[in-house]
Design an enzyme around this catalytic site. Structure first.
Site, PDB file in Angstrom:
ATOM      1  N   HIS A 125      -2.178  -5.290   1.413  1.00 51.29           N
ATOM      2  CA  HIS A 125      -3.469  -5.962   1.225  1.00 51.29           C
ATOM      3  C   HIS A 125      -3.201  -7.402   0.835  1.00 51.29           C
ATOM      4  O   HIS A 125      -2.253  -7.674   0.095  1.00 51.29           O
ATOM      5  CB  HIS A 125      -4.262  -5.283   0.094  1.00 51.29           C
TER       6      HIS A 125
ATOM      7  N   LYS B 209       0.832  -1.209   0.000  1.00 46.98           N
ATOM      8  CA  LYS B 209       0.000   0.000   0.000  1.00 46.98           C
ATOM      9  C   LYS B 209       0.869   1.263   0.000  1.00 46.98           C
ATOM     10  O   LYS B 209       2.089   1.194   0.244  1.00 46.98           O
ATOM     11  CB  LYS B 209      -0.915  -0.030   1.222  1.00 46.98           C
TER      12      LYS B 209
ATOM     13  N   ARG C  90      -1.790 -14.723   4.046  1.00 47.11           N
ATOM     14  CA  ARG C  90      -2.479 -14.040   5.157  1.00 47.11           C
ATOM     15  C   ARG C  90      -1.680 -14.121   6.460  1.00 47.11           C
ATOM     16  O   ARG C  90      -1.635 -13.166   7.228  1.00 47.11           O
ATOM     17  CB  ARG C  90      -3.885 -14.619   5.390  1.00 47.11           C
TER      18      ARG C  90
ATOM     19  N   PHE D 281     -15.318   3.426   7.249  1.00 47.40           N
ATOM     20  CA  PHE D 281     -13.966   3.838   6.857  1.00 47.40           C
ATOM     21  C   PHE D 281     -13.759   3.846   5.337  1.00 47.40           C
ATOM     22  O   PHE D 281     -12.654   4.103   4.867  1.00 47.40           O
ATOM     23  CB  PHE D 281     -12.920   2.930   7.519  1.00 47.40           C
TER      24      PHE D 281
ATOM     25  N   ASN E 185      -1.910   0.157   6.728  1.00 44.30           N
ATOM     26  CA  ASN E 185      -1.370  -1.098   7.275  1.00 44.30           C
ATOM     27  C   ASN E 185      -0.521  -1.885   6.280  1.00 44.30           C
ATOM     28  O   ASN E 185      -0.497  -3.109   6.303  1.00 44.30           O
ATOM     29  CB  ASN E 185      -2.495  -1.931   7.890  1.00 44.30           C
TER      30      ASN E 185
ATOM     31  N   GLU F 183      -9.558 -10.807  -7.710  1.00 45.11           N
ATOM     32  CA  GLU F 183      -8.596  -9.715  -7.566  1.00 45.11           C
ATOM     33  C   GLU F 183      -7.452  -9.838  -8.582  1.00 45.11           C
ATOM     34  O   GLU F 183      -6.973  -8.821  -9.096  1.00 45.11           O
ATOM     35  CB  GLU F 183      -8.061  -9.689  -6.137  1.00 45.11           C
TER      36      GLU F 183
ATOM     37  N   TYR G 248     -12.401  -2.096  -3.613  1.00 41.31           N
ATOM     38  CA  TYR G 248     -12.874  -2.238  -2.232  1.00 41.31           C
ATOM     39  C   TYR G 248     -14.399  -2.145  -2.137  1.00 41.31           C
ATOM     40  O   TYR G 248     -14.933  -1.831  -1.068  1.00 41.31           O
ATOM     41  CB  TYR G 248     -12.218  -1.177  -1.347  1.00 41.31           C
TER      42      TYR G 248
ATOM     43  N   THR H 129      -5.282  -7.095  10.650  1.00 43.08           N
ATOM     44  CA  THR H 129      -5.596  -5.788  10.065  1.00 43.08           C
ATOM     45  C   THR H 129      -5.052  -4.650  10.934  1.00 43.08           C
ATOM     46  O   THR H 129      -4.438  -3.707  10.420  1.00 43.08           O
ATOM     47  CB  THR H 129      -7.129  -5.632   9.923  1.00 43.08           C
TER      48      THR H 129
ATOM     49  N   ARG I 111       2.710  -6.541   8.828  1.00 42.08           N
ATOM     50  CA  ARG I 111       2.003  -5.417   9.455  1.00 42.08           C
ATOM     51  C   ARG I 111       2.603  -5.061  10.813  1.00 42.08           C
ATOM     52  O   ARG I 111       2.652  -3.882  11.174  1.00 42.08           O
ATOM     53  CB  ARG I 111       0.515  -5.741   9.548  1.00 42.08           C
TER      54      ARG I 111
HETATM   55  P1  ADP Z   1      -7.727  -6.881   5.716  1.00 42.29           P
HETATM   56  O1  ADP Z   1      -6.940  -5.915   4.854  1.00 42.29           O
HETATM   57  O2  ADP Z   1      -6.941  -7.359   6.896  1.00 42.29           O
HETATM   58  O3  ADP Z   1      -8.342  -8.014   4.929  1.00 42.29           O
HETATM   59  P2  ADP Z   1     -10.400  -5.678   5.804  1.00 42.29           P
HETATM   60  O4  ADP Z   1     -10.707  -6.422   4.561  1.00 42.29           O
HETATM   61  O5  ADP Z   1     -11.359  -5.829   6.955  1.00 42.29           O
HETATM   62  O6  ADP Z   1      -8.929  -6.025   6.357  1.00 42.29           O
HETATM   63  O7  ADP Z   1     -10.300  -4.122   5.499  1.00 42.29           O
HETATM   64  C1  ADP Z   1      -9.700  -3.662   4.298  1.00 42.29           C
HETATM   65  C2  ADP Z   1      -8.834  -2.471   4.623  1.00 42.29           C
HETATM   66  O8  ADP Z   1      -9.654  -1.407   5.099  1.00 42.29           O
HETATM   67  C3  ADP Z   1      -7.815  -2.692   5.756  1.00 42.29           C
HETATM   68  O9  ADP Z   1      -6.634  -3.341   5.326  1.00 42.29           O
HETATM   69  C4  ADP Z   1      -7.559  -1.266   6.199  1.00 42.29           C
HETATM   70  O10 ADP Z   1      -6.680  -0.573   5.309  1.00 42.29           O
HETATM   71  C5  ADP Z   1      -8.950  -0.665   6.108  1.00 42.29           C
HETATM   72  N1  ADP Z   1      -9.678  -0.807   7.385  1.00 42.29           N
HETATM   73  C6  ADP Z   1     -10.256  -1.928   7.881  1.00 42.29           C
HETATM   74  N2  ADP Z   1     -10.832  -1.707   9.073  1.00 42.29           N
HETATM   75  C7  ADP Z   1     -10.620  -0.399   9.355  1.00 42.29           C
HETATM   76  C8  ADP Z   1     -10.976   0.482  10.449  1.00 42.29           C
HETATM   77  N3  ADP Z   1     -11.671   0.035  11.494  1.00 42.29           N
HETATM   78  N4  ADP Z   1     -10.578   1.763  10.382  1.00 42.29           N
HETATM   79  C9  ADP Z   1      -9.873   2.228   9.320  1.00 42.29           C
HETATM   80  N5  ADP Z   1      -9.526   1.470   8.245  1.00 42.29           N
HETATM   81  C10 ADP Z   1      -9.875   0.181   8.262  1.00 42.29           C
HETATM   82 MG    MG Z   2      -9.823  -7.964   3.492  1.00 45.91          MG
END
Ligand code: ADP
Ligand code: MG
Length: 139
Positions: free
Chosen positions: A112, A11, A82, A59, A109, A123, A51, A88, A99
């Site tokens: 992805h 990212k 993963r 968010f 973070n 994807e 997304y 996350t 991370r």
């Molecule tokens: P992951 O990337 O671990 O699969 P998610 O699919 O739940 O997590 O979320 C996608 C992305 O959205 C996260 O990697 C992060 O950049 C952002 N995100 C997720 N939850 C939050 C939150 N509570 N506040 C801010 N950004 C968030």
């Molecule tokens: Mg995800």
């Protein structure tokens, strides 16, 4: 058995920290193979489409703003990532995960990763044409 392929995106926060190579190394050191890679600055439309599953989350707009704030590096990896990524929220990420070591917070973070085989295929098709994904015949 079919080879498992998945997407990873480095990212904008991690690209701006200049740790692209360090993150590539995490994957390679853990036995994953990079079979496609490119740098790309997502348009807002692309980030929103990528997304879309999160479009009703509070968010979402911040996430899209962040993902278009600078270029990303998109990869296709062979095998699971993963566990190597970590949780996350980096405060919950295990020691030694990407991370844990490179993320700023739950939003910024570092990486992805696809969350299922089914979404990995979607994807991969989102970012790459079939001829851009290689078969690693040697090694
Ligand atoms: P992951 O990337 O671990 O699969 P998610 O699919 O739940 O997590 O979320 C996608 C992305 O959205 C996260 O990697 C992060 O950049 C952002 N995100 C997720 N939850 C939050 C939150 N509570 N506040 C801010 N950004 C968030
Ligand atoms: Mg995800």
């Amino acid at each position: 058995m079919a080879i498992e392929r998945t997407i990873s995106i480095i990212k904008p926060d991690a690209v701006s920290k200049n740790v692209i190579g360090k993150i590539y190394d995490r994957f390679e050191s853990n036995g994953l193979k990079i079979v496609a890679a490119k740098m790309k600055h997502l348009t807002r439309e692309e980030a929103e489409a990528f997304y879309a599953v999160h479009k009703d989350r509070p968010f979402f707009n911040d996430l899209v703003d962040f993902m278009v704030s600078g270029p990303v590096v998109v990869m296709v990896l062979e095998a699971k990532n993963r566990e190597i990524m970590g949780a996350t929220n980096p405060e919950n990420a295990a020691e030694g995960t990407i991370r844990k070591d490179f993320a700023n917070n739950t939003s910024e973070n570092a990486v992805h990763g696809s969350d299922s085989l089914e979404n990995a295929k979607i994807e991969i098709d989102f970012f790459f044409n079939p001829e851009e994904v290689y078969v690693r015949t040697i090694g």
